[in-house]
Design a protein around this motif. Structure first.
Motif, PDB file in Angstrom:
ATOM      1  N   VAL A  54      17.162  -5.871 -54.983  1.00 26.04           N
ATOM      2  CA  VAL A  54      17.429  -7.283 -54.701  1.00 26.04           C
ATOM      3  C   VAL A  54      18.943  -7.466 -54.635  1.00 26.04           C
ATOM      4  O   VAL A  54      19.631  -7.448 -55.670  1.00 26.04           O
ATOM      5  CB  VAL A  54      16.828  -8.201 -55.779  1.00 26.04           C
ATOM      6  CG1 VAL A  54      17.143  -9.660 -55.467  1.00 26.04           C
ATOM      7  CG2 VAL A  54      15.322  -7.977 -55.888  1.00 26.04           C
ATOM      8  N   LYS A  55      19.485  -7.584 -53.407  1.00 25.30           N
ATOM      9  CA  LYS A  55      20.924  -7.775 -53.211  1.00 25.30           C
ATOM     10  C   LYS A  55      21.744  -6.711 -53.944  1.00 25.30           C
ATOM     11  O   LYS A  55      22.579  -6.996 -54.800  1.00 25.30           O
ATOM     12  CB  LYS A  55      21.362  -9.178 -53.662  1.00 25.30           C
ATOM     13  CG  LYS A  55      20.786 -10.286 -52.804  1.00 25.30           C
ATOM     14  CD  LYS A  55      21.311 -11.644 -53.249  1.00 25.30           C
ATOM     15  CE  LYS A  55      20.759 -12.740 -52.342  1.00 25.30           C
ATOM     16  NZ  LYS A  55      21.241 -14.074 -52.746  1.00 25.30           N
ATOM     17  N   GLU A  56      21.440  -5.425 -53.628  1.00 23.62           N
ATOM     18  CA  GLU A  56      22.160  -4.264 -54.163  1.00 23.62           C
ATOM     19  C   GLU A  56      21.960  -4.071 -55.666  1.00 23.62           C
ATOM     20  O   GLU A  56      22.700  -3.323 -56.311  1.00 23.62           O
ATOM     21  CB  GLU A  56      23.672  -4.373 -53.850  1.00 23.62           C
ATOM     22  CG  GLU A  56      23.970  -4.425 -52.362  1.00 23.62           C
ATOM     23  CD  GLU A  56      25.466  -4.503 -52.089  1.00 23.62           C
ATOM     24  OE1 GLU A  56      26.224  -4.556 -53.078  1.00 23.62           O
ATOM     25  OE2 GLU A  56      25.851  -4.499 -50.906  1.00 23.62           O
ATOM     26  N   ASN A  57      20.977  -4.742 -56.252  1.00 19.46           N
ATOM     27  CA  ASN A  57      20.636  -4.546 -57.667  1.00 19.46           C
ATOM     28  C   ASN A  57      19.214  -4.017 -57.765  1.00 19.46           C
ATOM     29  O   ASN A  57      18.304  -4.515 -57.091  1.00 19.46           O
ATOM     30  CB  ASN A  57      20.746  -5.858 -58.446  1.00 19.46           C
ATOM     31  CG  ASN A  57      22.179  -6.332 -58.553  1.00 19.46           C
ATOM     32  OD1 ASN A  57      23.088  -5.529 -58.718  1.00 19.46           O
ATOM     33  ND2 ASN A  57      22.380  -7.638 -58.462  1.00 19.46           N
ATOM     34  N   CYS A  58      19.027  -3.009 -58.625  1.00 22.23           N
ATOM     35  CA  CYS A  58      17.704  -2.440 -58.829  1.00 22.23           C
ATOM     36  C   CYS A  58      16.985  -3.275 -59.885  1.00 22.23           C
ATOM     37  O   CYS A  58      17.368  -3.298 -61.060  1.00 22.23           O
ATOM     38  CB  CYS A  58      17.836  -0.984 -59.296  1.00 22.23           C
ATOM     39  SG  CYS A  58      16.277  -0.099 -59.331  1.00 22.23           S
ATOM     40  N   CYS A  59      15.933  -3.978 -59.466  1.00 26.83           N
ATOM     41  CA  CYS A  59      15.295  -4.981 -60.328  1.00 26.83           C
ATOM     42  C   CYS A  59      13.840  -4.600 -60.601  1.00 26.83           C
ATOM     43  O   CYS A  59      13.103  -4.168 -59.707  1.00 26.83           O
ATOM     44  CB  CYS A  59      15.365  -6.348 -59.655  1.00 26.83           C
ATOM     45  SG  CYS A  59      14.613  -7.686 -60.613  1.00 26.83           S
ATOM     46  N   CYS A  60      13.414  -4.754 -61.860  1.00 26.73           N
ATOM     47  CA  CYS A  60      12.032  -4.484 -62.249  1.00 26.73           C
ATOM     48  C   CYS A  60      11.160  -5.659 -61.838  1.00 26.73           C
ATOM     49  O   CYS A  60      11.454  -6.814 -62.171  1.00 26.73           O
ATOM     50  CB  CYS A  60      11.942  -4.254 -63.749  1.00 26.73           C
ATOM     51  SG  CYS A  60      10.257  -3.998 -64.356  1.00 26.73           S
ATOM     52  N   LEU A  61      10.070  -5.404 -61.133  1.00 28.83           N
ATOM     53  CA  LEU A  61       9.180  -6.468 -60.675  1.00 28.83           C
ATOM     54  C   LEU A  61       8.345  -7.051 -61.806  1.00 28.83           C
ATOM     55  O   LEU A  61       7.827  -8.162 -61.676  1.00 28.83           O
ATOM     56  CB  LEU A  61       8.261  -5.927 -59.577  1.00 28.83           C
ATOM     57  CG  LEU A  61       8.946  -5.558 -58.248  1.00 28.83           C
ATOM     58  CD1 LEU A  61       7.958  -4.822 -57.346  1.00 28.83           C
ATOM     59  CD2 LEU A  61       9.465  -6.802 -57.555  1.00 28.83           C
TER      60      LEU A  61
END
Length: 643
Positions: A54-61
């Motif tokens: 998400v916008k160059e950030n690795c995010c946990c769903l």
């Protein structure tokens, strides 16, 4: 470190020096900063560990936790530690695991829309605000009309969107429009700046340009000098735009105009080396021999050698005034003013006319086309006018004089033709070729007019023909009218001397493959081009001769495309440069004259406190051919809905 190692290596043998350098390189490698590794996110990790970018950030769903680097070990550690239950509830590579992934991604999208939705709506409202402000300026309306337009939007939305399911959303969007007076004013300022930036880019790209000037006073008696620019580009396309408006607060002498204009071009950093010609209205302050604006520009070293012209439309009007119309105009003007000047007389005369008959026209010398319409309308209603004056008790014997009536018929016919010529000279993007062709055509037509009158055929004089049909025994004297026509033609010959100096150049540009051109004509053409545009005579002569023998260009001279756009700049550099400069010339000050109409509407009696800067901004939006870049304007503006 480098200096220390260098000093330590001095005074040693080659073997010792090599060993020392290798050891020093190892030391330098250890001291150098380590290169940071780059980790790329792999698409299959979405299904394996329920992570996404998400916008160059690795995010946990699952828990919306973001990790610093999209490294597989980090993702796997977080998933096994925090969400190990998902391994049993949603087995790997199963359909239920895929469905869960899509559900989590949809939930994330909904959350993003909750924040991005208002921003997008705010941008849409800002863009709509720019569009409405642009239309307000184009129609020369006050800035406060934006609030009035918004009120109308809100009132009609109830009826217009009654059966729409998203009626409330539409009303909310309309309510969010920013159209207050100050907001519209700022929007117009920003749009004007955007259009001016587009103009400056084109000035930098063009190969040559010309200027036209005209000065008039606004409603506050401030003298406003309008400057228009005509640019020609390498593909021979042209653009005509408003360069600026210079306010003259004090005197309007040639020196005052020159001082203000020079300060203005220094302010905008106009590249004057591209200047080809200046066209003015012929006023003494502009064309004075010693202290006129044009004379001062020629004396100034910052200005290149340029051509100057007196507006061809003004010259045509002045030549037309050579026509002797006083004995007809004085009586007609007095009668029309006695009828139109009083409301009672105007109503009584209107009752006498049929519904389909036109009313009397007014005349003023400022309006170039009014004389022909005035005389034609007066002659059409002559019988009704005589009847009305008799009932009123006024006695004008001249109206019953057949000679006076014949003079009226002649003047109505001939001034009508002069008005037609004037209309042909008006308009945007008019080239010198078109204007000079119209003048030449009219002069040729006058010869046939003289023959028409001398033979008493009256095919080109419908009013005289009608007069002769009504009075067949009238003794028509043709010499009186042919003398008037010849006097006007003689004045035409005198006044258009500036344009006749380059007539052969314009003819050559229009059709360079004229078989009647011989070697002596080529020499004269090259000399005229060289003298007019400060070029090398011999090089121009050689290029003209080469062009006349160019079979490739000769075969394409009759094509629908612009011929000179096909001519090679490398093969004919001097000749094409001359054509480009001549193509950029203005023939009249029509753009300035028409812009004064917009200026009068923009800065009216009701808006007399409008500043010069805001007047220029509104005027630029009203007459510019450029279109605002709304995407850039919205991007550069802090967007927010109306509060």
């Amino acid at each position: 470190m480098d200096k220390w190692l260098k000093r330590s290596a001095e005074g040693t043998s080659n073997e010792e020096r090599n060993a020392f350098e290798s050891s020093s390189n190892k030391i330098l490698d250890k001291c150098a900063p380590k290169k940071s590794k780059t980790y790329n996110f792999h698409q299959e990790w979405e299904l394996d560990y329920f992570f996404t970018m998400v916008k160059e950030n690795c995010c946990c769903l699952i828990c919306n936790t973001s990790l610093a680097m999209p490294k597989k070990g980090n993702l796997e550690r977080h998933f096994n530690t925090m969400h190990s239950k998902y391994l049993t509830d949603f087995p790997p590579n199963s359909e239920i695991r895929k469905s869960k992934l899509q559900a989590l991604k949809s939930q994330l999208q909904v959350q993003e829309n909750m924040f991005s939705g208002p921003i997008e709506q705010s941008k849409a409202a800002t863009e709509a605000s720019f569009q409405v402000s642009y239309r307000i300026a184009q129609k020369c309306k006050p800035f406060s009309d934006g609030e009035y337009i918004k009120e109308i939007f809100e009132e009609v939305s109830d009826s217009l969107f009654k059966n729409f399911k998203n009626k409330n959303e539409i009303k909310k969007a309309v309510h969010g429009l920013q159209l207050s007076r100050n907001t519209v004013m700022r929007r117009i300022e920003i749009i004007s700046k955007n259009l001016n930036e587009q103009l400056q880019k084109d000035i930098a790209l063009c190969v040559a340009f010309s200027l036209q000037f005209d000065e008039s006073t606004d409603v506050t008696d401030t003298a406003q000098l309008l400057v228009f620019i005509r640019m020609v580009f390498e593909d021979f396309s042209t653009k005509e735009e408003l360069l600026g408006m210079i306010s003259l607060k004090g005197k309007t002498r040639g020196l005052d105009i020159f001082t203000e204009f020079k300060a203005y071009i220094c302010q905008i950093k106009l590249c004057m080396y591209k200047l080809v010609s200046m066209t003015t209205d012929g006023a003494p302050a502009m064309t004075g021999i010693h202290n006129g604006f044009i004379a001062l520009c020629h004396k100034d070293e910052d200005f290149p050698d340029f051509i100057s012209y007196h507006c061809i439309i003004h010259q045509q009007v002045l030549a037309s005034k050579r026509l002797n119309t006083k004995h007809v105009m004085d009586i007609s003007f007095k009668i029309v003013n006695s009828i139109k000047g009083k409301s009672l007389q105007r109503r009584l005369f209107k009752q006498q006319l049929d519904e389909k008959e036109p009313e009397l026209a007014m005349h003023t010398d400022v309006r170039w086309l009014s004389r022909g319409k005035f005389l034609q309308r007066f002659r059409d209603l002559l019988d009704e006018i005589i009847k009305f004056l008799d009932e009123r008790g006024d006695d004008y014997q001249q109206l019953r004089d057949l000679d006076w009536q014949c003079d009226l018929a002649f003047l109505a016919d001939f001034t009508g033709k002069l008005s037609t010529l004037n209309l042909n000279l008006q308009g945007k993007n008019k080239t010198l070729t078109e204007m000079m062709s119209s003048i030449a055509a009219f002069q040729c037509q006058t010869a046939s007019m003289i023959v028409d009158i001398e033979k008493k055929k009256f095919e080109q004089f419908v009013n005289i023909k009608d007069h002769m049909e009504k009075h067949p025994n009238y003794n028509f004297i043709s010499k009186k009218y042919t003398t008037e026509i010849r006097a006007v033609v003689a004045d035409f010959e005198i006044r258009f001397g500036d344009f006749r100096k380059i007539e052969n150049l314009v003819q050559f540009i229009s059709y360079p493959f004229n078989d009647s051109i011989d070697h002596s004509d080529i020499y004269e053409l090259a000399t005229k081009f060289a003298d007019t545009f400060q070029m090398e005579h011999m090089m121009l002569q050689n290029e003209i001769i080469t062009l006349s023998c160019d079979i490739f260009l000769k075969a394409r001279s009759s094509s629908g495309q612009d011929f000179w756009a096909l001519v090679s700049k490398e093969k004919y550099p001097n000749l094409k440069n001359c054509v480009e400069q001549l193509h950029s010339c203005f023939g009249s000050t029509y753009l300035c004259e028409s812009a004064f109409s917009y200026l009068k509407q923009t800065k009216s009696k009701q808006r007399s406190r409008l500043t010069d800067a805001h007047t220029l901004d509104s005027l630029r939006l009203a007459i510019s051919n450029y279109k605002p870049d709304y995407a850039k304007l919205v991007e550069d503006t802090q967007t927010q809905c109306s509060h």
